[in-house]
Design a protein around this motif. Structure first.
Motif, PDB file in Angstrom:
ATOM      1  N   GLY A 101       0.804  -1.216   0.000  1.00  0.00           N
ATOM      2  CA  GLY A 101       0.000   0.000   0.000  1.00  0.00           C
ATOM      3  C   GLY A 101       0.833   1.259   0.000  1.00  0.00           C
ATOM      4  N   SER A 102       2.110   1.111   0.165  1.00  0.00           N
ATOM      5  CA  SER A 102       2.972   2.285   0.146  1.00  0.00           C
ATOM      6  C   SER A 102       3.485   2.516  -1.262  1.00  0.00           C
ATOM      7  CB  SER A 102       4.165   2.075   1.082  1.00  0.00           C
ATOM      8  OG  SER A 102       5.171   3.033   0.819  1.00  0.00           O
ATOM      9  N   GLU A 103       3.378   3.755  -1.706  1.00  0.00           N
ATOM     10  CA  GLU A 103       3.835   4.102  -3.040  1.00  0.00           C
ATOM     11  C   GLU A 103       5.178   4.813  -2.975  1.00  0.00           C
ATOM     12  OE1 GLU A 103       0.072   3.040  -5.131  1.00  0.00           O
ATOM     13  OE2 GLU A 103       2.189   3.149  -5.592  1.00  0.00           O
ATOM     14  N   LYS A 104       6.034   4.348  -2.073  1.00  0.00           N
ATOM     15  CA  LYS A 104       7.325   5.018  -1.916  1.00  0.00           C
ATOM     16  C   LYS A 104       8.141   4.900  -3.195  1.00  0.00           C
ATOM     17  CE  LYS A 104       8.689   2.900   1.838  1.00  0.00           C
ATOM     18  NZ  LYS A 104       9.584   2.554   2.977  1.00  0.00           N
ATOM     19  N   LEU A 105       8.551   6.048  -3.715  1.00  0.00           N
ATOM     20  CA  LEU A 105       9.434   6.082  -4.872  1.00  0.00           C
ATOM     21  C   LEU A 105      10.833   6.478  -4.432  1.00  0.00           C
ATOM     22  CD1 LEU A 105       7.375   7.809  -7.717  1.00  0.00           C
ATOM     23  CD2 LEU A 105       7.514   5.405  -7.102  1.00  0.00           C
ATOM     24  N   VAL A 106      11.824   5.842  -5.063  1.00  0.00           N
ATOM     25  CA  VAL A 106      13.219   6.237  -4.891  1.00  0.00           C
ATOM     26  C   VAL A 106      13.630   6.942  -6.171  1.00  0.00           C
ATOM     27  CG1 VAL A 106      15.572   5.455  -4.527  1.00  0.00           C
ATOM     28  CG2 VAL A 106      13.681   4.280  -3.383  1.00  0.00           C
ATOM     29  N   PHE A 107      14.106   8.175  -6.025  1.00  0.00           N
ATOM     30  CA  PHE A 107      14.428   9.005  -7.179  1.00  0.00           C
ATOM     31  C   PHE A 107      15.931   9.068  -7.421  1.00  0.00           C
ATOM     32  CE2 PHE A 107      10.503  11.118  -8.420  1.00  0.00           C
ATOM     33  CZ  PHE A 107       9.685  10.884  -7.335  1.00  0.00           C
ATOM     34  N   GLY A 108      16.290   9.203  -8.685  1.00  0.00           N
ATOM     35  CA  GLY A 108      17.645   9.582  -9.028  1.00  0.00           C
ATOM     36  C   GLY A 108      17.832  11.076  -8.812  1.00  0.00           C
ATOM     37  N   LYS A 109      19.059  11.549  -9.055  1.00  0.00           N
ATOM     38  CA  LYS A 109      19.360  12.954  -8.777  1.00  0.00           C
ATOM     39  C   LYS A 109      18.960  13.884  -9.911  1.00  0.00           C
ATOM     40  CE  LYS A 109      23.040  11.934  -5.506  1.00  0.00           C
ATOM     41  NZ  LYS A 109      24.458  12.140  -5.120  1.00  0.00           N
ATOM     42  N   GLY A 110      18.565  13.332 -11.030  1.00  0.00           N
ATOM     43  CA  GLY A 110      18.030  14.145 -12.101  1.00  0.00           C
ATOM     44  C   GLY A 110      19.018  14.471 -13.199  1.00  0.00           C
TER      45      GLY A 110
ATOM     46  N   GLU B  30      -5.468   7.310  -0.834  1.00  0.00           N
ATOM     47  CA  GLU B  30      -5.096   6.772   0.460  1.00  0.00           C
ATOM     48  C   GLU B  30      -3.661   7.134   0.834  1.00  0.00           C
ATOM     49  OE1 GLU B  30      -8.653   5.468   1.611  1.00  0.00           O
ATOM     50  OE2 GLU B  30      -6.834   5.132   2.793  1.00  0.00           O
ATOM     51  N   TYR B  31      -2.808   7.146  -0.141  1.00  0.00           N
ATOM     52  CA  TYR B  31      -1.389   7.346   0.114  1.00  0.00           C
ATOM     53  C   TYR B  31      -1.017   8.813  -0.078  1.00  0.00           C
ATOM     54  CZ  TYR B  31       3.680   6.937  -0.316  1.00  0.00           C
ATOM     55  OH  TYR B  31       5.024   7.080  -0.145  1.00  0.00           O
ATOM     56  N   MET B  32      -0.315   9.365   0.917  1.00  0.00           N
ATOM     57  CA  MET B  32       0.218  10.728   0.807  1.00  0.00           C
ATOM     58  C   MET B  32       1.636  10.745   1.342  1.00  0.00           C
ATOM     59  SD  MET B  32      -3.058  13.137   1.772  1.00  0.00           S
ATOM     60  CE  MET B  32      -2.316  14.627   1.056  1.00  0.00           C
ATOM     61  N   SER B  33       2.429  11.657   0.834  1.00  0.00           N
ATOM     62  CA  SER B  33       3.836  11.683   1.221  1.00  0.00           C
ATOM     63  C   SER B  33       4.404  13.080   1.083  1.00  0.00           C
ATOM     64  CB  SER B  33       4.632  10.710   0.342  1.00  0.00           C
ATOM     65  OG  SER B  33       4.453  11.012  -1.036  1.00  0.00           O
ATOM     66  N   TRP B  34       5.528  13.291   1.753  1.00  0.00           N
ATOM     67  CA  TRP B  34       6.281  14.538   1.650  1.00  0.00           C
ATOM     68  C   TRP B  34       7.707  14.218   1.210  1.00  0.00           C
ATOM     69  CZ3 TRP B  34       4.844  19.476   1.656  1.00  0.00           C
ATOM     70  CH2 TRP B  34       3.618  19.816   2.231  1.00  0.00           C
ATOM     71  N   TYR B  35       8.174  14.974   0.213  1.00  0.00           N
ATOM     72  CA  TYR B  35       9.542  14.896  -0.255  1.00  0.00           C
ATOM     73  C   TYR B  35      10.185  16.272  -0.098  1.00  0.00           C
ATOM     74  CZ  TYR B  35       8.750  10.390  -2.609  1.00  0.00           C
ATOM     75  OH  TYR B  35       8.483   9.070  -2.899  1.00  0.00           O
ATOM     76  N   ARG B  36      11.501  16.256   0.022  1.00  0.00           N
ATOM     77  CA  ARG B  36      12.248  17.494  -0.089  1.00  0.00           C
ATOM     78  C   ARG B  36      13.200  17.373  -1.271  1.00  0.00           C
ATOM     79  NH1 ARG B  36      16.182  18.946   4.776  1.00  0.00           N
ATOM     80  NH2 ARG B  36      17.174  20.156   3.117  1.00  0.00           N
ATOM     81  N   GLN B  37      13.390  18.493  -1.958  1.00  0.00           N
ATOM     82  CA  GLN B  37      14.256  18.518  -3.126  1.00  0.00           C
ATOM     83  C   GLN B  37      15.360  19.522  -2.900  1.00  0.00           C
ATOM     84  OE1 GLN B  37      12.517  19.858  -6.849  1.00  0.00           O
ATOM     85  NE2 GLN B  37      14.092  18.848  -8.057  1.00  0.00           N
ATOM     86  N   ASP B  38      16.591  19.045  -2.953  1.00  0.00           N
ATOM     87  CA  ASP B  38      17.769  19.884  -2.803  1.00  0.00           C
ATOM     88  C   ASP B  38      18.630  19.767  -4.049  1.00  0.00           C
ATOM     89  OD1 ASP B  38      17.398  18.482   0.275  1.00  0.00           O
ATOM     90  OD2 ASP B  38      17.359  20.662   0.071  1.00  0.00           O
ATOM     91  N   PRO B  39      19.331  20.824  -4.399  1.00  0.00           N
ATOM     92  CA  PRO B  39      20.161  20.796  -5.613  1.00  0.00           C
ATOM     93  C   PRO B  39      21.131  19.614  -5.605  1.00  0.00           C
ATOM     94  CG  PRO B  39      20.016  23.019  -4.750  1.00  0.00           C
ATOM     95  CD  PRO B  39      19.385  22.136  -3.725  1.00  0.00           C
ATOM     96  N   GLY B  40      21.130  18.859  -6.692  1.00  0.00           N
ATOM     97  CA  GLY B  40      22.054  17.745  -6.814  1.00  0.00           C
ATOM     98  C   GLY B  40      21.692  16.516  -6.003  1.00  0.00           C
ATOM     99  N   MET B  41      20.535  16.571  -5.321  1.00  0.00           N
ATOM    100  CA  MET B  41      20.163  15.448  -4.441  1.00  0.00           C
ATOM    101  C   MET B  41      18.896  14.732  -4.903  1.00  0.00           C
ATOM    102  SD  MET B  41      22.464  15.288  -2.170  1.00  0.00           S
ATOM    103  CE  MET B  41      21.727  14.244  -0.918  1.00  0.00           C
ATOM    104  N   GLY B  42      18.224  15.241  -5.880  1.00  0.00           N
ATOM    105  CA  GLY B  42      16.966  14.632  -6.281  1.00  0.00           C
ATOM    106  C   GLY B  42      15.902  14.867  -5.226  1.00  0.00           C
ATOM    107  N   LEU B  43      14.931  13.974  -5.164  1.00  0.00           N
ATOM    108  CA  LEU B  43      13.861  14.064  -4.179  1.00  0.00           C
ATOM    109  C   LEU B  43      14.067  12.979  -3.130  1.00  0.00           C
ATOM    110  CD1 LEU B  43      12.529  15.259  -6.912  1.00  0.00           C
ATOM    111  CD2 LEU B  43      10.392  14.945  -5.671  1.00  0.00           C
ATOM    112  N   ARG B  44      13.961  13.379  -1.885  1.00  0.00           N
ATOM    113  CA  ARG B  44      14.136  12.426  -0.784  1.00  0.00           C
ATOM    114  C   ARG B  44      12.872  12.416   0.075  1.00  0.00           C
ATOM    115  NH1 ARG B  44      19.529  14.242   2.067  1.00  0.00           N
ATOM    116  NH2 ARG B  44      18.650  16.296   1.569  1.00  0.00           N
TER     117      ARG B  44
END
Lengths: 117, 113
Positions: A101-110, B30-44
């Motif tokens: 149920g978790s839609e956790k995504l792991v992102f690259g740095k872009g 149902e699913y919600m989330s928070w990410y932070r985006q920093d230069p050169g780090m992508g989204l965490r």
């Protein structure tokens, strides 16, 4: 833990040409999803294309297509007939299917894509 | 359709101040989330929730607090802001148990002086 690597911090392409953005990932799972997201200067994250790992056929969405190599853990994005509006940051992302149920995504740095007129 | 709405879009804080970033979605996700985006780090990933009353930590949870009292809302609280929390914050939601597509808000740029 899964990791996603985008080895090209910046890329540029001439308008109407084709460009390929690279992405590799590391996982021990056999079932998962892979995504490419686009982030234009407006900051809004937009899904470009999605690939299910169990599908051998590469996903396509109009001018966007992927080259999914599961054994090599590679997931590149090809943009054909590049347009000025394609200029953006592009993020590759990975998601397990076993996260309950978790839609956790792991992102690259872009990868920052510049389109030259 | 409003989708995912974040407020405020910009905020400047002083070190030690507290604040709440608001996130609301009208898609019954149902699913919600928070990410932070920093230069050169992508989204965490900071925190996430798989439904009302259920939250869990992501990759970088320290200094942040969340709660999920309703399906629609998922606020992110900074308890005592630090310069290291200067970032762009994104709220994202999805149906859960689905194909993994996240719908993002427009982001909130936070500067901590």
């Amino acid at each position: 833990a899964q990791t996603v690597t985008q080895s090209q911090p910046e890329m540029s392409v001439q308008e109407a040409e084709t460009v390929t953005l690279s992405c590799t990932y590391d996982t021990s799972e056999s079932d998962y999803y892979l995504f490419w997201y686009k982030q234009p200067p407006s900051r809004q994250m937009i899904l470009v294309i999605r690939q299910e790992a169990y599908k051998q056929q590469n996903a396509t969405e109009n001018r966007f297509s992927v080259n999914f190599q599961k054994a090599a853990k590679s997931f590149s994005l090809k943009i054909s007939d590049s347009q000025l509006g394609d200029a953006a940051m592009y993020f590759c992302a990975y998601r397990n299917l076993t996260q309950g149920g978790s839609e956790k995504l792991v992102f690259g740095k872009g990868t920052k894509l510049t389109v030259n007129p | 359709n409003a989708g995912v709405t974040q407020t405020p879009k910009f905020q400047v804080l002083k070190t030690g101040q507290s604040m709440t970033l608001q996130c609301a979605q009208d898609m019954n996700h149902e699913y919600m989330s928070w990410y932070r985006q920093d230069p050169g780090m992508g989204l965490r990933l900071i925190h996430y929730s798989v439904g009302a009353g259920i939250t869990d930590q992501g990759e970088v949870p320290n200094g942040y607090n969340v709660s999920r009292s309703t399906t629609e809302d998922f606020p992110l609280r900074l308890l005592s802001a630090a310069p290291s929390q200067t970032s762009v914050y994104f709220c994202a939601s999805s149906y859960g148990w689905g194909t993994g597509e996240l719908f993002f808000g427009e982001g909130s740029r936070l500067t901590v002086l």
